[in-house]
Design an enzyme around this catalytic site. Sequence first.
Site, short mmCIF file in Angstrom:
data_model
loop_
_atom_site.label_atom_id
_atom_site.label_comp_id
_atom_site.label_asym_id
_atom_site.label_seq_id
_atom_site.Cartn_x
_atom_site.Cartn_y
_atom_site.Cartn_z
N ASP A 53 0.82 -1.22 0.00
CA ASP A 53 0.00 0.00 0.00
C ASP A 53 0.85 1.27 0.00
O ASP A 53 0.74 2.11 0.89
CB ASP A 53 -0.91 0.03 1.23
CG ASP A 53 -1.77 -1.21 1.38
OD1 ASP A 53 -2.22 -1.73 0.35
OD2 ASP A 53 -1.99 -1.64 2.52
N GLU A 98 -11.70 0.30 -3.30
CA GLU A 98 -10.92 0.90 -2.21
C GLU A 98 -9.72 1.61 -2.80
O GLU A 98 -9.67 1.88 -3.99
CB GLU A 98 -10.48 -0.19 -1.21
CG GLU A 98 -9.66 -1.30 -1.82
CD GLU A 98 -9.32 -2.41 -0.84
OE1 GLU A 98 -9.88 -2.43 0.26
OE2 GLU A 98 -8.50 -3.27 -1.21
N ASN A 158 -4.95 -7.86 -3.89
CA ASN A 158 -5.61 -6.56 -3.97
C ASN A 158 -4.66 -5.56 -4.62
O ASN A 158 -3.52 -5.89 -4.93
CB ASN A 158 -6.12 -6.10 -2.61
CG ASN A 158 -5.00 -6.03 -1.57
OD1 ASN A 158 -3.81 -6.14 -1.89
ND2 ASN A 158 -5.37 -5.83 -0.33
N ASN A 182 17.55 6.38 11.35
CA ASN A 182 18.89 5.83 11.17
C ASN A 182 18.91 4.39 11.64
O ASN A 182 18.51 4.07 12.76
CB ASN A 182 19.93 6.64 11.94
CG ASN A 182 21.35 6.18 11.64
OD1 ASN A 182 21.65 5.86 10.49
ND2 ASN A 182 22.19 6.16 12.63
N ASP A 186 27.44 0.54 10.59
CA ASP A 186 26.57 1.68 10.38
C ASP A 186 26.75 2.31 9.01
O ASP A 186 25.78 2.66 8.36
CB ASP A 186 26.83 2.72 11.48
CG ASP A 186 25.89 3.91 11.40
OD1 ASP A 186 24.79 3.76 10.83
OD2 ASP A 186 26.24 4.98 11.89
#
Length: 510
Positions: free
Chosen positions: A66, A251, A323, A415, A504
């Site tokens: 969605d 919808e 859908n 992050n 990271d």
Amino acid sequence: MYRKKLLLSTLLAIAFLGYKKDAAAQTNAYKTKVFNENLEEKFANVSPKLTSNNANPLLDFMFTADPTAIEYNGRVYVYATNDHQQYEHVGTDGKNTYEHIRTLVMMSSDDMVNWTYHGLINTAKLAPWSQNSWAPSITSRLEADGKTHFYLYYSNSGIGSAVLTSTSPVGPWKDPLGKNIVDRSVPGVDVDAPFDPGVVIDEQGIGWLTFGGGTPKTKYIPDNARIVRLGADMISLASDVAKIPAPYFFEASDLNFINGTWVYTYNTSWEERTEWPYSNIDKPTKCGISYMTSKTPLDPDSWKYRDNYFKNTGDDNVGPWTNNHTHLFTFKGKYYIAYHAMYLQDYFGTKGGFRNVGIEEMQVDEKNLNIPMGKATFKGPSQITLLNPFVLQQAETTAGTSGQVQFEAVGNAGNMVAKGKADKQCLLMKGADFSKQVPKKFEARVKGKGKIDVYVKDLKGTPLVSLNCDGDNWTTLSEKIKRKIDKEVVNIYLVFEGKNFVFDEWKFMH
């Protein structure tokens, strides 16, 4: 005689050592060959994207659906229903009935191929009064305080639509109302499911919200699509709720403003097309996406049905029938459509109806407001700019992974860091530009005990460089690259492992 025996012994020893060295080299070469062959096979078996040129789905390590999208500061930000939360609750044998979903997913890209995962919006914590969070729709506006404000609307289960706000596309987010912005308590919202909101801001800076769904009153014009003008604060209503007479509406309301015109898109129903008054327009396909246009959106008679422009992904043989929920948007001057398909079920070993977001480029005639039929694919959009490997890149930026790679939130909102496992995982980044300079070092910000092996082009041969970490605190480590690579555009593969290992960010250095 003694010297002859000594010489013969020395020659035999040298020969034996040479044999041992050759044998060891052959053994190591065999081990390396087997390791790399197994590595490629291992990763190929758990990822549809790692060894292909496909750009869809956007994220391959979790289920998403969605979608909505917005352009901001050179990046496109996509938000989605977190189907993966339901999958984690019910497992591979369970069904996607959506009741456990109370988070929304954030991701962004500057090239449409490498996507940065920004984590989750926890609506259960932000709006504990709400039930579920599905089908977001986002817009933004520069406000009087000099900041860009983001307004994110979403389905509160099927009972209404709620709104969150932020001054950053990745949060932190706030619940400004403590209740739904629209539900059945609002006059004119006489539909069973006032959900699936679609928002747009017009050229006058006025916000508009569409929504609707539930049990239809008739098959041809179900009478359950709605539109309302928003207040100046974007969190109140400033008009009566009006109807949109959308043929075979089901919808997934969405809204755009193009060339002075409101463009309403929606998901058509599964019903047989027994009535159809338009002789010059084909009947819409089942559970596809159609669009309507209006110059005066609060007047139901002003809406004109235009056409069907995106079929069900099952129609296009991109996964099974499901859908349909889309968002039409622009990024760097091009039109795209974001949608979902069941790309990944086989890789996760489930048939429960879990979806993933994909994107396709679209052609839109803005002058005449014609939208030709789009098509769902595995290939997806082209990479529109190359990745710069000489600037810091986030570990959570990927074009493909080894499968169910894990990330966790750390530090500032949005992050994430990549989490290691005892088993090897892999991150793929596509289209890295080494065409002008050859790297001399590789560095990464890491913590814990683990290892990163860096490959370019493919996963064959020995790593370009390996980085080992053994420390409890965050540190930036670097290693020299020991073999030369060509000046070209290549893919980068980071193979990492370590049970308590996280990293990271990374980059190459000249």
